[in-house]
Design a protein around this motif. Structure first.
Motif, PDB file in Angstrom:
ATOM      1  N   GLU A   1       0.834  -1.202   0.000  1.00 45.16           N
ATOM      2  CA  GLU A   1       0.000   0.000   0.000  1.00 45.16           C
ATOM      3  C   GLU A   1       0.874   1.259   0.000  1.00 45.16           C
ATOM      4  OE1 GLU A   1      -3.292   2.111  -0.250  1.00 45.16           O
ATOM      5  OE2 GLU A   1      -3.166  -0.075  -0.486  1.00 45.16           O
ATOM      6  N   GLN A   2       1.914   1.249   0.821  1.00 42.44           N
ATOM      7  CA  GLN A   2       2.793   2.423   0.920  1.00 42.44           C
ATOM      8  C   GLN A   2       3.606   2.643  -0.346  1.00 42.44           C
ATOM      9  OE1 GLN A   2       3.400   4.205   4.005  1.00 42.44           O
ATOM     10  NE2 GLN A   2       4.064   2.667   5.475  1.00 42.44           N
ATOM     11  N   MET A   3       3.939   1.544  -1.034  1.00 44.39           N
ATOM     12  CA  MET A   3       4.868   1.658  -2.166  1.00 44.39           C
ATOM     13  C   MET A   3       4.169   1.681  -3.525  1.00 44.39           C
ATOM     14  SD  MET A   3       7.714   1.984  -0.647  1.00 44.39           S
ATOM     15  CE  MET A   3       8.757   2.044  -2.100  1.00 44.39           C
ATOM     16  N   LYS A   4       2.845   1.489  -3.541  1.00 48.98           N
ATOM     17  CA  LYS A   4       2.211   1.211  -4.838  1.00 48.98           C
ATOM     18  C   LYS A   4       2.334   2.353  -5.858  1.00 48.98           C
ATOM     19  CE  LYS A   4      -2.699   2.230  -3.928  1.00 48.98           C
ATOM     20  NZ  LYS A   4      -2.625   3.127  -2.782  1.00 48.98           N
ATOM     21  N   ASP A   5       2.426   3.598  -5.386  1.00 50.21           N
ATOM     22  CA  ASP A   5       2.566   4.702  -6.327  1.00 50.21           C
ATOM     23  C   ASP A   5       3.992   4.852  -6.852  1.00 50.21           C
ATOM     24  OD1 ASP A   5      -0.076   5.221  -5.951  1.00 50.21           O
ATOM     25  OD2 ASP A   5       0.273   6.710  -4.365  1.00 50.21           O
ATOM     26  N   HIS A   6       4.908   4.112  -6.272  1.00 52.52           N
ATOM     27  CA  HIS A   6       6.319   4.267  -6.642  1.00 52.52           C
ATOM     28  C   HIS A   6       6.873   3.036  -7.330  1.00 52.52           C
ATOM     29  CE1 HIS A   6       6.543   7.734  -3.838  1.00 52.52           C
ATOM     30  NE2 HIS A   6       5.602   7.044  -3.247  1.00 52.52           N
ATOM     31  N   TRP A   7       6.074   1.998  -7.392  1.00 53.64           N
ATOM     32  CA  TRP A   7       6.641   0.701  -7.774  1.00 53.64           C
ATOM     33  C   TRP A   7       5.539  -0.088  -8.473  1.00 53.64           C
ATOM     34  CZ3 TRP A   7      10.081  -2.226  -3.721  1.00 53.64           C
ATOM     35  CH2 TRP A   7      10.497  -3.460  -4.223  1.00 53.64           C
ATOM     36  N   THR A   8       5.744  -0.396  -9.752  1.00 51.52           N
ATOM     37  CA  THR A   8       4.742  -1.197 -10.465  1.00 51.52           C
ATOM     38  C   THR A   8       5.061  -2.677 -10.302  1.00 51.52           C
ATOM     39  OG1 THR A   8       6.034  -0.912 -12.453  1.00 51.52           O
ATOM     40  CG2 THR A   8       4.111   0.519 -12.215  1.00 51.52           C
ATOM     41  N   ASN A   9       4.065  -3.509 -10.472  1.00 50.82           N
ATOM     42  CA  ASN A   9       4.218  -4.969 -10.353  1.00 50.82           C
ATOM     43  C   ASN A   9       4.769  -5.421  -9.009  1.00 50.82           C
ATOM     44  OD1 ASN A   9       3.356  -5.314 -12.992  1.00 50.82           O
ATOM     45  ND2 ASN A   9       5.437  -5.027 -13.767  1.00 50.82           N
ATOM     46  N   LEU A  10       4.256  -4.846  -7.946  1.00 48.41           N
ATOM     47  CA  LEU A  10       4.684  -5.298  -6.617  1.00 48.41           C
ATOM     48  C   LEU A  10       4.192  -6.722  -6.384  1.00 48.41           C
ATOM     49  CD1 LEU A  10       3.978  -2.121  -4.553  1.00 48.41           C
ATOM     50  CD2 LEU A  10       6.023  -3.510  -4.254  1.00 48.41           C
ATOM     51  N   PRO A  11       5.078  -7.625  -6.005  1.00 45.99           N
ATOM     52  CA  PRO A  11       4.633  -9.006  -5.780  1.00 45.99           C
ATOM     53  C   PRO A  11       3.657  -9.117  -4.607  1.00 45.99           C
ATOM     54  CG  PRO A  11       7.034  -8.873  -5.836  1.00 45.99           C
ATOM     55  CD  PRO A  11       6.518  -7.468  -5.780  1.00 45.99           C
ATOM     56  N   VAL A  12       2.888 -10.200  -4.610  1.00 50.30           N
ATOM     57  CA  VAL A  12       2.002 -10.516  -3.502  1.00 50.30           C
ATOM     58  C   VAL A  12       2.712 -11.579  -2.672  1.00 50.30           C
ATOM     59  CG1 VAL A  12      -0.246 -11.457  -2.837  1.00 50.30           C
ATOM     60  CG2 VAL A  12      -0.008 -10.075  -4.919  1.00 50.30           C
ATOM     61  N   GLY A  13       3.333 -11.162  -1.602  1.00 54.26           N
ATOM     62  CA  GLY A  13       4.111 -12.110  -0.807  1.00 54.26           C
ATOM     63  C   GLY A  13       5.188 -11.339  -0.098  1.00 54.26           C
ATOM     64  N   PRO A  14       6.003 -12.000   0.697  1.00 58.42           N
ATOM     65  CA  PRO A  14       6.959 -11.271   1.539  1.00 58.42           C
ATOM     66  C   PRO A  14       8.289 -10.932   0.861  1.00 58.42           C
ATOM     67  CG  PRO A  14       6.994 -13.591   2.087  1.00 58.42           C
ATOM     68  CD  PRO A  14       5.981 -13.436   0.986  1.00 58.42           C
ATOM     69  N   ILE A  15       8.456 -11.296  -0.421  1.00 55.93           N
ATOM     70  CA  ILE A  15       9.734 -11.039  -1.107  1.00 55.93           C
ATOM     71  C   ILE A  15       9.510  -9.971  -2.185  1.00 55.93           C
ATOM     72  CG2 ILE A  15      11.584 -12.039  -2.509  1.00 55.93           C
ATOM     73  CD1 ILE A  15      10.828 -14.791  -1.352  1.00 55.93           C
ATOM     74  N   PHE A  16      10.213  -8.838  -2.042  1.00 59.84           N
ATOM     75  CA  PHE A  16      10.046  -7.733  -2.983  1.00 59.84           C
ATOM     76  C   PHE A  16      11.393  -7.406  -3.622  1.00 59.84           C
ATOM     77  CE2 PHE A  16       6.879  -7.334   0.338  1.00 59.84           C
ATOM     78  CZ  PHE A  16       5.700  -7.117  -0.374  1.00 59.84           C
TER      79      PHE A  16
END
Ligand SMILES: *Cc1c(COP(=O)(O)O)cnc(C)c1O
Length: 381
Positions: free
Chosen positions: A303-318
Protein backbone atom coordinates in the motif's frame (compact mmCIF):
# COMPACT_ATOMS: atom_id res chain seq x y z
CA UNK A 1 43.85 -22.81 -13.46
CA UNK A 2 42.00 -20.09 -11.56
CA UNK A 3 44.32 -17.22 -10.76
CA UNK A 4 42.36 -16.19 -7.69
CA UNK A 5 44.06 -12.82 -7.19
CA UNK A 6 43.45 -11.79 -10.78
CA UNK A 7 39.91 -13.11 -10.80
CA UNK A 8 39.06 -11.25 -7.61
CA UNK A 9 40.27 -8.03 -9.23
CA UNK A 10 37.90 -8.73 -12.10
CA UNK A 11 35.09 -9.14 -9.59
CA UNK A 12 36.06 -5.83 -8.01
CA UNK A 13 36.05 -4.14 -11.42
CA UNK A 14 32.56 -5.38 -12.21
CA UNK A 15 31.19 -4.69 -8.69
CA UNK A 16 30.48 -8.37 -8.28
CA UNK A 17 32.73 -9.18 -5.38
CA UNK A 18 30.89 -10.53 -2.37
CA UNK A 19 32.07 -10.24 1.20
CA UNK A 20 30.60 -11.29 4.51
CA UNK A 21 28.72 -8.89 6.79
CA UNK A 22 29.01 -9.95 10.41
CA UNK A 23 25.69 -9.55 12.21
CA UNK A 24 25.36 -9.40 15.97
CA UNK A 25 22.03 -11.06 16.77
CA UNK A 26 19.40 -9.28 18.89
CA UNK A 27 16.50 -10.74 20.88
CA UNK A 28 14.24 -9.15 18.26
CA UNK A 29 14.45 -11.13 15.04
CA UNK A 30 14.31 -7.98 12.90
CA UNK A 31 17.17 -6.09 14.55
CA UNK A 32 20.88 -6.64 14.15
CA UNK A 33 24.16 -4.85 14.78
CA UNK A 34 26.29 -4.68 11.64
CA UNK A 35 29.57 -2.76 11.48
CA UNK A 36 28.81 -1.43 14.96
CA UNK A 37 25.46 0.02 13.95
CA UNK A 38 22.00 -1.15 15.03
CA UNK A 39 19.89 -1.67 11.91
CA UNK A 40 16.44 -2.99 11.04
CA UNK A 41 16.81 -6.09 8.88
CA UNK A 42 14.76 -6.17 5.69
CA UNK A 43 16.36 -9.14 3.97
CA UNK A 44 16.25 -12.15 6.25
CA UNK A 45 14.23 -15.29 5.47
CA UNK A 46 12.97 -15.52 9.05
CA UNK A 47 9.42 -14.66 7.92
CA UNK A 48 7.71 -15.60 11.18
CA UNK A 49 10.49 -14.60 13.58
CA UNK A 50 10.93 -18.20 14.74
CA UNK A 51 14.73 -18.07 14.79
CA UNK A 52 14.47 -16.23 18.14
CA UNK A 53 11.48 -18.13 19.50
CA UNK A 54 12.04 -19.57 22.97
CA UNK A 55 9.93 -22.64 22.22
CA UNK A 56 12.49 -23.69 19.61
CA UNK A 57 15.59 -22.78 21.58
CA UNK A 58 14.33 -24.51 24.73
CA UNK A 59 13.56 -27.68 22.79
CA UNK A 60 17.08 -27.58 21.35
CA UNK A 61 18.70 -27.02 24.74
CA UNK A 62 16.77 -29.85 26.38
CA UNK A 63 17.66 -32.27 23.60
CA UNK A 64 21.38 -31.52 23.85
CA UNK A 65 21.19 -32.68 27.47
CA UNK A 66 19.47 -35.92 26.43
CA UNK A 67 21.28 -36.83 23.24
CA UNK A 68 24.48 -34.79 23.15
CA UNK A 69 25.90 -32.38 20.61
CA UNK A 70 26.66 -34.71 17.72
CA UNK A 71 24.68 -37.35 15.87
CA UNK A 72 27.89 -39.49 15.65
CA UNK A 73 27.39 -40.80 12.13
CA UNK A 74 25.50 -40.80 8.89
CA UNK A 75 21.82 -41.67 8.94
CA UNK A 76 22.50 -45.22 7.68
CA UNK A 77 25.11 -45.96 10.35
CA UNK A 78 24.60 -44.50 13.87
CA UNK A 79 23.10 -41.11 13.00
CA UNK A 80 19.41 -41.98 13.21
CA UNK A 81 18.58 -41.02 16.79
CA UNK A 82 15.09 -41.13 18.25
CA UNK A 83 14.84 -37.38 17.45
CA UNK A 84 15.31 -38.01 13.73
CA UNK A 85 12.69 -40.71 13.79
CA UNK A 86 10.22 -38.52 15.70
CA UNK A 87 10.71 -35.66 13.27
CA UNK A 88 10.10 -37.88 10.23
CA UNK A 89 6.96 -39.33 11.82
CA UNK A 90 5.76 -35.80 12.59
CA UNK A 91 6.45 -34.64 9.02
CA UNK A 92 4.37 -37.51 7.65
CA UNK A 93 1.51 -36.67 9.98
CA UNK A 94 1.62 -32.91 9.53
CA UNK A 95 1.81 -33.05 5.73
CA UNK A 96 -0.44 -36.09 5.50
CA UNK A 97 1.88 -38.02 3.21
CA UNK A 98 3.00 -41.66 3.29
CA UNK A 99 6.69 -40.91 3.80
CA UNK A 100 9.19 -38.18 4.68
CA UNK A 101 12.95 -37.84 5.10
CA UNK A 102 15.23 -35.19 6.50
CA UNK A 103 18.09 -33.68 4.52
CA UNK A 104 20.91 -31.63 6.00
CA UNK A 105 20.00 -28.60 3.88
CA UNK A 106 17.81 -27.57 0.99
CA UNK A 107 20.88 -27.35 -1.20
CA UNK A 108 21.82 -30.91 -0.36
CA UNK A 109 18.25 -32.10 -0.94
CA UNK A 110 18.00 -30.65 -4.44
CA UNK A 111 21.43 -31.79 -5.59
CA UNK A 112 20.79 -35.30 -4.25
CA UNK A 113 17.16 -35.95 -5.11
CA UNK A 114 17.08 -35.01 -8.79
CA UNK A 115 20.00 -37.31 -9.73
CA UNK A 116 18.52 -40.12 -7.61
CA UNK A 117 15.03 -40.12 -9.09
CA UNK A 118 15.98 -39.87 -12.78
CA UNK A 119 17.77 -42.10 -15.32
CA UNK A 120 19.27 -41.59 -18.78
CA UNK A 121 15.95 -42.05 -20.55
CA UNK A 122 14.12 -39.50 -18.37
CA UNK A 123 13.76 -35.76 -18.93
CA UNK A 124 13.76 -32.98 -16.32
CA UNK A 125 11.84 -29.89 -17.41
CA UNK A 126 13.29 -27.12 -15.27
CA UNK A 127 12.06 -23.52 -14.88
CA UNK A 128 14.77 -21.24 -16.29
CA UNK A 129 14.92 -19.20 -13.07
CA UNK A 130 15.19 -22.17 -10.71
CA UNK A 131 17.42 -21.85 -7.65
CA UNK A 132 21.10 -22.79 -8.09
CA UNK A 133 20.58 -25.96 -6.07
CA UNK A 134 17.98 -27.25 -8.56
CA UNK A 135 20.26 -26.25 -11.44
CA UNK A 136 23.12 -28.17 -9.83
CA UNK A 137 20.84 -31.15 -9.17
CA UNK A 138 19.95 -31.16 -12.88
CA UNK A 139 23.64 -31.02 -13.80
CA UNK A 140 24.38 -34.05 -11.66
CA UNK A 141 21.43 -36.02 -13.03
CA UNK A 142 21.93 -38.30 -16.03
CA UNK A 143 18.52 -37.34 -17.41
CA UNK A 144 18.14 -34.97 -20.33
CA UNK A 145 17.39 -31.40 -19.17
CA UNK A 146 15.07 -28.95 -20.90
CA UNK A 147 14.52 -25.44 -19.59
CA UNK A 148 11.22 -23.59 -19.97
CA UNK A 149 10.38 -19.93 -19.52
CA UNK A 150 9.78 -18.84 -15.95
CA UNK A 151 6.28 -19.76 -14.78
CA UNK A 152 5.20 -20.13 -18.44
CA UNK A 153 3.26 -23.37 -18.64
CA UNK A 154 2.30 -22.94 -22.28
CA UNK A 155 6.00 -22.94 -23.07
CA UNK A 156 6.41 -25.99 -20.83
CA UNK A 157 3.60 -27.88 -22.53
CA UNK A 158 5.00 -27.12 -25.99
CA UNK A 159 8.40 -28.35 -24.92
CA UNK A 160 6.99 -31.53 -23.43
CA UNK A 161 5.03 -32.19 -26.63
CA UNK A 162 8.05 -31.58 -28.82
CA UNK A 163 10.26 -34.00 -26.90
CA UNK A 164 10.28 -37.74 -27.52
CA UNK A 165 10.92 -38.92 -24.03
CA UNK A 166 10.74 -42.68 -23.53
CA UNK A 167 11.11 -42.60 -19.75
CA UNK A 168 9.65 -40.36 -17.04
CA UNK A 169 9.11 -36.65 -17.39
CA UNK A 170 9.76 -34.61 -14.26
CA UNK A 171 8.87 -30.93 -13.92
CA UNK A 172 11.02 -29.07 -11.37
CA UNK A 173 9.90 -25.69 -10.02
CA UNK A 174 9.94 -23.39 -6.99
CA UNK A 175 6.69 -22.50 -5.21
CA UNK A 176 7.49 -18.91 -4.15
CA UNK A 177 10.41 -17.69 -6.20
CA UNK A 178 13.36 -16.86 -3.97
CA UNK A 179 14.65 -13.88 -5.93
CA UNK A 180 11.63 -12.64 -7.92
CA UNK A 181 9.02 -13.10 -5.20
CA UNK A 182 6.34 -14.34 -7.61
CA UNK A 183 4.18 -17.40 -7.02
CA UNK A 184 4.08 -20.64 -8.90
CA UNK A 185 0.87 -20.97 -10.93
CA UNK A 186 0.21 -24.35 -9.37
CA UNK A 187 -3.19 -25.22 -10.94
CA UNK A 188 -1.78 -24.49 -14.43
CA UNK A 189 1.29 -26.59 -13.71
CA UNK A 190 -0.78 -29.50 -12.43
CA UNK A 191 -2.99 -29.25 -15.53
CA UNK A 192 0.02 -29.65 -17.82
CA UNK A 193 1.39 -32.47 -15.69
CA UNK A 194 -1.91 -34.33 -15.82
CA UNK A 195 -2.39 -33.87 -19.57
CA UNK A 196 1.18 -34.85 -20.40
CA UNK A 197 1.69 -37.57 -17.83
CA UNK A 198 4.56 -35.73 -16.14
CA UNK A 199 5.64 -35.94 -12.51
CA UNK A 200 5.94 -32.83 -10.37
CA UNK A 201 8.84 -31.85 -8.08
CA UNK A 202 8.40 -28.65 -6.08
CA UNK A 203 10.90 -26.77 -3.95
CA UNK A 204 8.88 -25.09 -1.19
CA UNK A 205 11.84 -23.42 0.54
CA UNK A 206 10.04 -20.07 0.79
CA UNK A 207 6.39 -21.11 1.02
CA UNK A 208 6.44 -23.55 3.94
CA UNK A 209 5.07 -21.87 7.04
CA UNK A 210 3.64 -18.81 5.38
CA UNK A 211 0.74 -20.01 3.22
CA UNK A 212 -2.22 -22.26 3.88
CA UNK A 213 -4.49 -22.12 6.91
CA UNK A 214 -2.02 -24.26 8.84
CA UNK A 215 1.10 -23.03 7.06
CA UNK A 216 1.51 -26.24 5.10
CA UNK A 217 2.44 -24.52 1.85
CA UNK A 218 1.06 -24.38 -1.66
CA UNK A 219 -0.61 -27.79 -1.55
CA UNK A 220 -2.79 -26.62 1.30
CA UNK A 221 -3.33 -23.19 -0.28
CA UNK A 222 -4.63 -24.71 -3.53
CA UNK A 223 -6.22 -27.66 -1.81
CA UNK A 224 -4.47 -30.15 -4.06
CA UNK A 225 -2.97 -32.52 -1.49
CA UNK A 226 -1.28 -35.48 -3.11
CA UNK A 227 -1.21 -33.98 -6.63
CA UNK A 228 2.48 -33.19 -6.18
CA UNK A 229 4.62 -36.31 -6.51
CA UNK A 230 7.57 -35.16 -4.46
CA UNK A 231 8.32 -31.89 -2.77
CA UNK A 232 10.92 -30.45 -0.44
CA UNK A 233 10.71 -27.85 2.29
CA UNK A 234 13.44 -26.23 4.34
CA UNK A 235 13.75 -25.56 8.05
CA UNK A 236 16.08 -22.58 7.61
CA UNK A 237 13.59 -19.98 6.44
CA UNK A 238 10.11 -19.48 7.95
CA UNK A 239 10.70 -22.44 10.27
CA UNK A 240 13.55 -20.58 11.99
CA UNK A 241 16.03 -23.46 12.24
CA UNK A 242 18.22 -25.38 9.79
CA UNK A 243 17.96 -28.37 7.45
CA UNK A 244 15.41 -29.64 4.95
CA UNK A 245 13.00 -32.46 4.26
CA UNK A 246 11.33 -34.25 1.40
CA UNK A 247 7.85 -35.80 1.42
CA UNK A 248 6.37 -38.16 -1.11
CA UNK A 249 5.35 -41.73 -1.77
CA UNK A 250 6.75 -44.65 0.21
CA UNK A 251 8.79 -46.10 -2.66
CA UNK A 252 10.22 -42.70 -3.68
CA UNK A 253 11.35 -41.88 -0.14
CA UNK A 254 12.69 -45.41 0.44
CA UNK A 255 14.63 -45.06 -2.82
CA UNK A 256 16.11 -41.76 -1.63
CA UNK A 257 17.31 -43.48 1.55
CA UNK A 258 19.15 -45.91 -0.76
CA UNK A 259 20.38 -43.62 -3.49
CA UNK A 260 20.38 -39.91 -2.55
CA UNK A 261 24.08 -39.29 -2.09
CA UNK A 262 23.65 -36.10 -0.05
CA UNK A 263 21.50 -38.09 2.36
CA UNK A 264 23.79 -41.11 2.61
CA UNK A 265 27.31 -39.68 2.62
CA UNK A 266 27.06 -37.04 5.30
CA UNK A 267 26.79 -36.88 9.08
CA UNK A 268 23.18 -36.61 10.25
CA UNK A 269 22.01 -33.28 11.66
CA UNK A 270 22.72 -32.92 15.40
CA UNK A 271 19.97 -33.54 17.99
CA UNK A 272 19.63 -29.86 18.95
CA UNK A 273 18.84 -28.87 15.38
CA UNK A 274 16.40 -31.75 14.97
CA UNK A 275 14.65 -30.78 18.22
CA UNK A 276 14.22 -27.19 17.03
CA UNK A 277 12.91 -28.51 13.69
CA UNK A 278 10.41 -30.74 15.46
CA UNK A 279 9.27 -27.88 17.69
CA UNK A 280 8.70 -25.66 14.66
CA UNK A 281 6.75 -28.34 12.76
CA UNK A 282 4.58 -28.99 15.81
CA UNK A 283 3.94 -25.26 16.21
CA UNK A 284 3.23 -24.64 12.54
CA UNK A 285 -0.57 -25.07 12.57
CA UNK A 286 -0.85 -22.76 15.59
CA UNK A 287 1.03 -19.87 14.04
CA UNK A 288 -1.96 -18.24 12.37
CA UNK A 289 -1.43 -15.02 14.34
CA UNK A 290 2.14 -14.75 13.01
CA UNK A 291 1.01 -15.56 9.46
CA UNK A 292 -1.75 -12.94 9.65
CA UNK A 293 0.75 -10.38 10.87
CA UNK A 294 3.19 -11.25 8.09
CA UNK A 295 0.49 -10.87 5.45
CA UNK A 296 -0.79 -7.65 7.02
CA UNK A 297 2.77 -6.30 6.87
CA UNK A 298 3.04 -7.29 3.20
CA UNK A 299 -0.23 -5.49 2.41
CA UNK A 300 0.91 -2.45 4.35
CA UNK A 301 4.23 -2.33 2.48
CA UNK A 302 2.49 -2.70 -0.88
CA UNK A 303 0.00 0.00 0.00
CA UNK A 304 2.79 2.42 0.92
CA UNK A 305 4.87 1.66 -2.17
CA UNK A 306 2.21 1.21 -4.84
CA UNK A 307 2.57 4.70 -6.33
CA UNK A 308 6.32 4.27 -6.64
CA UNK A 309 6.64 0.70 -7.77
CA UNK A 310 4.74 -1.20 -10.46
CA UNK A 311 4.22 -4.97 -10.35
CA UNK A 312 4.68 -5.30 -6.62
CA UNK A 313 4.63 -9.01 -5.78
CA UNK A 314 2.00 -10.52 -3.50
CA UNK A 315 4.11 -12.11 -0.81
CA UNK A 316 6.96 -11.27 1.54
CA UNK A 317 9.73 -11.04 -1.11
CA UNK A 318 10.05 -7.73 -2.98
CA UNK A 319 12.88 -7.52 -5.49
CA UNK A 320 13.67 -3.93 -6.42
CA UNK A 321 15.49 -4.34 -9.71
CA UNK A 322 17.87 -1.48 -10.42
CA UNK A 323 19.89 -2.91 -13.31
CA UNK A 324 23.60 -2.74 -12.78
CA UNK A 325 25.69 -3.98 -9.91
CA UNK A 326 26.90 -0.58 -8.77
CA UNK A 327 23.39 0.86 -8.54
CA UNK A 328 22.30 -2.07 -6.37
CA UNK A 329 25.31 -1.64 -4.06
CA UNK A 330 24.71 2.09 -3.78
CA UNK A 331 21.07 1.64 -2.87
CA UNK A 332 22.04 -0.92 -0.25
CA UNK A 333 24.65 1.45 1.22
CA UNK A 334 22.32 4.43 1.34
CA UNK A 335 19.68 2.37 3.10
CA UNK A 336 22.33 1.18 5.54
CA UNK A 337 23.26 4.80 6.30
CA UNK A 338 19.61 5.36 7.22
CA UNK A 339 19.52 2.36 9.54
CA UNK A 340 18.22 -0.46 7.33
CA UNK A 341 19.95 -3.61 6.18
CA UNK A 342 19.13 -5.11 2.78
CA UNK A 343 21.48 -7.11 0.61
CA UNK A 344 22.40 -6.31 -3.01
CA UNK A 345 21.79 -9.35 -5.18
CA UNK A 346 23.98 -9.47 -8.26
CA UNK A 347 24.99 -11.93 -11.01
CA UNK A 348 25.49 -14.86 -11.03
CA UNK A 349 22.67 -15.20 -8.49
CA UNK A 350 20.39 -13.24 -10.86
CA UNK A 351 20.68 -12.66 -14.63
CA UNK A 352 23.06 -9.92 -15.86
CA UNK A 353 21.37 -6.52 -15.90
CA UNK A 354 18.85 -7.42 -13.19
CA UNK A 355 20.86 -6.60 -10.07
CA UNK A 356 18.52 -5.77 -7.27
CA UNK A 357 17.96 -5.29 -3.62
CA UNK A 358 15.82 -8.08 -2.30
CA UNK A 359 13.50 -6.81 0.41
CA UNK A 360 11.77 -9.31 2.68
CA UNK A 361 9.20 -8.70 5.35
CA UNK A 362 8.66 -10.50 8.63
CA UNK A 363 5.78 -10.93 11.05
CA UNK A 364 8.05 -9.22 13.60
CA UNK A 365 8.29 -5.90 11.72
CA UNK A 366 6.29 -3.15 13.40
CA UNK A 367 4.28 -0.71 11.27
CA UNK A 368 6.60 2.13 12.38
CA UNK A 369 9.65 0.26 11.07
CA UNK A 370 7.91 -0.32 7.74
CA UNK A 371 6.88 3.36 7.58
CA UNK A 372 10.45 4.52 8.13
CA UNK A 373 11.83 2.02 5.64
CA UNK A 374 9.29 2.95 2.94
CA UNK A 375 10.02 6.60 3.51
CA UNK A 376 13.75 6.03 2.99
CA UNK A 377 13.13 3.82 -0.01
CA UNK A 378 10.84 6.35 -1.70
CA UNK A 379 13.42 9.09 -1.29
CA UNK A 380 16.16 6.92 -2.76
CA UNK A 381 14.29 5.34 -5.63
C1 LIG B 1 17.28 -21.29 0.31
C2 LIG B 1 16.89 -22.18 -0.80
C3 LIG B 1 17.40 -23.47 -0.91
C4 LIG B 1 18.50 -23.96 -0.03
O1 LIG B 1 18.05 -24.33 1.21
P1 LIG B 1 19.12 -24.40 2.40
O2 LIG B 1 18.45 -25.20 3.44
O3 LIG B 1 19.39 -22.99 2.78
O4 LIG B 1 20.33 -25.08 1.83
C5 LIG B 1 16.90 -24.28 -1.90
N1 LIG B 1 15.97 -23.83 -2.76
C6 LIG B 1 15.47 -22.59 -2.69
C7 LIG B 1 14.42 -22.16 -3.66
C8 LIG B 1 15.93 -21.71 -1.72
O5 LIG B 1 15.46 -20.47 -1.68
Amino acid sequence: MVDTTKRLLELDDSDRRRTLSVRVSHPSSVLGTIEGKVVVLFCSNDYLGLSRDRRLSEAARARIEEEGTGSTGSRLITGTLTSHNSLEVQLRTTFNRPAAIIFNSGYQANISILPAITDEDDVIFSDELNHASIVDGCRLARAKKIRFRHNDFEDLEKKIQADRCTGDRWIAVESLHSMDGDWLLLPELLGVARRRGAKVYIDQAHSIGIVGEQGLGVEELHNCQKAIDLWIGTFGKALGSFGAFAVGTEPDIAWLINRARGFIYTTALPPAVIAANLASIELLPELSYERKKLWANCRYFREQMKDHWTNLPVGPIFPRIVGDERAALQLKEKLFDRGFFVQAIRPPTVPVGTSRIRITLSADHEPGQIDAFCDALQRLM
